[in-house]
Design a protein around this motif. Structure first.
Motif, PDB file in Angstrom:
ATOM      1  N   SER A  38      40.339 -19.712 -25.734  1.00 44.52           N
ATOM      2  CA  SER A  38      41.103 -19.953 -26.954  1.00 44.52           C
ATOM      3  C   SER A  38      40.721 -18.956 -28.046  1.00 44.52           C
ATOM      4  CB  SER A  38      40.852 -21.382 -27.443  1.00 44.52           C
ATOM      5  OG  SER A  38      41.472 -21.596 -28.677  1.00 44.52           O
ATOM      6  N   ILE A  39      39.423 -18.728 -28.218  1.00 41.90           N
ATOM      7  CA  ILE A  39      38.966 -17.749 -29.215  1.00 41.90           C
ATOM      8  C   ILE A  39      39.482 -16.363 -28.851  1.00 41.90           C
ATOM      9  CG2 ILE A  39      36.932 -16.566 -30.126  1.00 41.90           C
ATOM     10  CD1 ILE A  39      35.474 -19.274 -29.935  1.00 41.90           C
ATOM     11  N   HIS A  40      39.388 -16.013 -27.570  1.00 41.58           N
ATOM     12  CA  HIS A  40      39.856 -14.704 -27.123  1.00 41.58           C
ATOM     13  C   HIS A  40      41.342 -14.525 -27.439  1.00 41.58           C
ATOM     14  CE1 HIS A  40      40.328 -11.078 -24.803  1.00 41.58           C
ATOM     15  NE2 HIS A  40      41.199 -11.658 -24.012  1.00 41.58           N
ATOM     16  N   ALA A  41      42.135 -15.544 -27.154  1.00 44.72           N
ATOM     17  CA  ALA A  41      43.580 -15.458 -27.405  1.00 44.72           C
ATOM     18  C   ALA A  41      43.871 -15.323 -28.894  1.00 44.72           C
ATOM     19  CB  ALA A  41      44.280 -16.687 -26.841  1.00 44.72           C
ATOM     20  N   ARG A  42      43.135 -16.050 -29.715  1.00 45.45           N
ATOM     21  CA  ARG A  42      43.357 -15.976 -31.166  1.00 45.45           C
ATOM     22  C   ARG A  42      42.959 -14.613 -31.730  1.00 45.45           C
ATOM     23  NH1 ARG A  42      41.531 -21.841 -33.557  1.00 45.45           N
ATOM     24  NH2 ARG A  42      42.983 -23.087 -32.337  1.00 45.45           N
ATOM     25  N   VAL A  43      41.855 -14.074 -31.247  1.00 45.19           N
ATOM     26  CA  VAL A  43      41.435 -12.731 -31.695  1.00 45.19           C
ATOM     27  C   VAL A  43      42.464 -11.706 -31.247  1.00 45.19           C
ATOM     28  CG1 VAL A  43      39.727 -10.902 -31.332  1.00 45.19           C
ATOM     29  CG2 VAL A  43      38.977 -13.214 -31.884  1.00 45.19           C
ATOM     30  N   GLU A  44      42.921 -11.825 -30.004  1.00 42.31           N
ATOM     31  CA  GLU A  44      43.909 -10.879 -29.487  1.00 42.31           C
ATOM     32  C   GLU A  44      45.197 -10.920 -30.297  1.00 42.31           C
ATOM     33  OE1 GLU A  44      45.970  -9.457 -25.316  1.00 42.31           O
ATOM     34  OE2 GLU A  44      44.882 -11.359 -25.379  1.00 42.31           O
ATOM     35  N   SER A  45      45.601 -12.111 -30.719  1.00 43.82           N
ATOM     36  CA  SER A  45      46.843 -12.203 -31.496  1.00 43.82           C
ATOM     37  C   SER A  45      46.713 -11.487 -32.844  1.00 43.82           C
ATOM     38  CB  SER A  45      47.229 -13.658 -31.704  1.00 43.82           C
ATOM     39  OG  SER A  45      46.375 -14.286 -32.632  1.00 43.82           O
ATOM     40  N   ARG A  46      45.487 -11.373 -33.343  1.00 33.24           N
ATOM     41  CA  ARG A  46      45.278 -10.690 -34.626  1.00 33.24           C
ATOM     42  C   ARG A  46      45.070  -9.186 -34.476  1.00 33.24           C
ATOM     43  NH1 ARG A  46      44.294 -15.723 -35.110  1.00 33.24           N
ATOM     44  NH2 ARG A  46      44.236 -16.834 -37.082  1.00 33.24           N
ATOM     45  N   LYS A  49      48.444  -5.673 -32.280  1.00 35.55           N
ATOM     46  CA  LYS A  49      49.382  -4.667 -32.781  1.00 35.55           C
ATOM     47  C   LYS A  49      48.713  -3.356 -33.174  1.00 35.55           C
ATOM     48  CE  LYS A  49      52.871  -7.919 -34.126  1.00 35.55           C
ATOM     49  NZ  LYS A  49      53.872  -8.298 -35.086  1.00 35.55           N
ATOM     50  N   VAL A  50      47.393  -3.304 -33.064  1.00 36.75           N
ATOM     51  CA  VAL A  50      46.694  -2.053 -33.355  1.00 36.75           C
ATOM     52  C   VAL A  50      46.842  -1.150 -32.136  1.00 36.75           C
ATOM     53  CG1 VAL A  50      44.494  -0.990 -33.940  1.00 36.75           C
ATOM     54  CG2 VAL A  50      45.061  -3.246 -34.855  1.00 36.75           C
ATOM     55  N   SER A  56      34.490   2.853 -32.403  1.00 38.57           N
ATOM     56  CA  SER A  56      34.012   1.510 -32.081  1.00 38.57           C
ATOM     57  C   SER A  56      33.650   0.725 -33.339  1.00 38.57           C
ATOM     58  CB  SER A  56      32.827   1.572 -31.129  1.00 38.57           C
ATOM     59  OG  SER A  56      31.735   2.213 -31.740  1.00 38.57           O
ATOM     60  N   GLU A  57      33.244   1.402 -34.376  1.00 35.58           N
ATOM     61  CA  GLU A  57      32.923   0.711 -35.631  1.00 35.58           C
ATOM     62  C   GLU A  57      34.171   0.021 -36.193  1.00 35.58           C
ATOM     63  OE1 GLU A  57      31.618   1.927 -40.089  1.00 35.58           O
ATOM     64  OE2 GLU A  57      30.530   2.916 -38.459  1.00 35.58           O
ATOM     65  N   GLN A  58      35.299   0.683 -36.099  1.00 35.18           N
ATOM     66  CA  GLN A  58      36.547   0.077 -36.568  1.00 35.18           C
ATOM     67  C   GLN A  58      36.881  -1.157 -35.730  1.00 35.18           C
ATOM     68  OE1 GLN A  58      40.210   2.192 -35.838  1.00 35.18           O
ATOM     69  NE2 GLN A  58      41.127   1.387 -37.719  1.00 35.18           N
ATOM     70  N   LYS A  59      36.680  -1.088 -34.409  1.00 40.73           N
ATOM     71  CA  LYS A  59      36.924  -2.245 -33.541  1.00 40.73           C
ATOM     72  C   LYS A  59      36.027  -3.409 -33.944  1.00 40.73           C
ATOM     73  CE  LYS A  59      38.196   0.077 -29.257  1.00 40.73           C
ATOM     74  NZ  LYS A  59      37.810   0.283 -27.856  1.00 40.73           N
ATOM     75  N   GLN A  60      34.769  -3.105 -34.209  1.00 39.41           N
ATOM     76  CA  GLN A  60      33.823  -4.145 -34.591  1.00 39.41           C
ATOM     77  C   GLN A  60      34.212  -4.798 -35.913  1.00 39.41           C
ATOM     78  OE1 GLN A  60      29.981  -2.264 -34.514  1.00 39.41           O
ATOM     79  NE2 GLN A  60      30.010  -2.023 -32.297  1.00 39.41           N
ATOM     80  N   ARG A  61      34.692  -4.010 -36.861  1.00 35.70           N
ATOM     81  CA  ARG A  61      35.123  -4.576 -38.145  1.00 35.70           C
ATOM     82  C   ARG A  61      36.329  -5.485 -37.955  1.00 35.70           C
ATOM     83  NH1 ARG A  61      34.514   0.743 -40.076  1.00 35.70           N
ATOM     84  NH2 ARG A  61      36.770   0.902 -40.203  1.00 35.70           N
ATOM     85  N   TRP A  62      37.282  -5.078 -37.138  1.00 32.16           N
ATOM     86  CA  TRP A  62      38.464  -5.909 -36.877  1.00 32.16           C
ATOM     87  C   TRP A  62      38.062  -7.204 -36.172  1.00 32.16           C
ATOM     88  CZ3 TRP A  62      43.888  -5.664 -37.333  1.00 32.16           C
ATOM     89  CH2 TRP A  62      44.365  -4.584 -38.107  1.00 32.16           C
ATOM     90  N   LEU A  63      37.166  -7.103 -35.200  1.00 33.52           N
ATOM     91  CA  LEU A  63      36.708  -8.290 -34.490  1.00 33.52           C
ATOM     92  C   LEU A  63      35.997  -9.237 -35.446  1.00 33.52           C
ATOM     93  CD1 LEU A  63      36.182  -9.956 -31.953  1.00 33.52           C
ATOM     94  CD2 LEU A  63      34.178  -8.523 -31.533  1.00 33.52           C
TER      95      LEU A  63
END
Length: 102
Positions: A38-46, A49-50, A56-63
Motif C-alpha cells: 500500500s505504501i509503495h503504491a501511494r508513493v508511486e502515485s506521487r 509522472k516524473v 539520486s539525491e533528487q529521488k531521495q527528496r521526492w521519496l
C-alpha cells in the motif's frame, strides 16, 4: 485473488515471524505484505509522472516528501511497542546466521 493464493502470499512472512519468536507480539500486523504494498503504491502515485531524475539525491527528496505526505494517513502497527523485540531478533539472526539454518 483466491483464498489459496492469499494464504500462500503470507505464509513465508508468518513462518519468519515464528522463527524469530515474535509472531505472538507482532504477527497480526506483520504477517502480510499488504501494508508495504500500500505504501509503495501511494508513493508511486506521487512520483509516477516524473520522467527524468537528475540524480539520486533528487529521488531521495521526492521519496522523503511522499512519505511525509503519507505519514498522517498511516495506521500504527498493532503492539508497536514490541518492535524492539523484532529488532533484537533480527540482530541475533544476522550475528548467528548458521544457528538459525540448523
Amino acid at each position: 485473488m483466491s483464498a489459496a493464493s492469499s494464504l500462500d502470499e503470507g505464509l513465508e512472512e508468518t513462518l519468519t515471524l515464528h522463527r524469530l519468536g515474535v509472531f505472538q507480539q507482532l504477527g497480526t500486523s506483520l504477517k502480510t505484505t499488504n501494508p508495504l504494498e500500500s505504501i509503495h503504491a501511494r508513493v508511486e502515485s506521487r512520483t509516477a509522472k516524473v520522467d527524468h531524475w537528475r540524480n539520486s539525491e533528487q529521488k531521495q527528496r521526492w521519496l522523503a516528501t511522499a512519505l511525509l505526505d503519507l505519514e498522517p494517513r498511516l495506521r500504527r502497527i498493532r503492539n508497536y511497542r514490541a518492535l524492539p523485540l523484532l529488532r533484537e531478533a533480527l540482530r541475533r539472526q544476522v550475528q548467528e546466521p548458521n544457528k538459525s539454518a540448523a
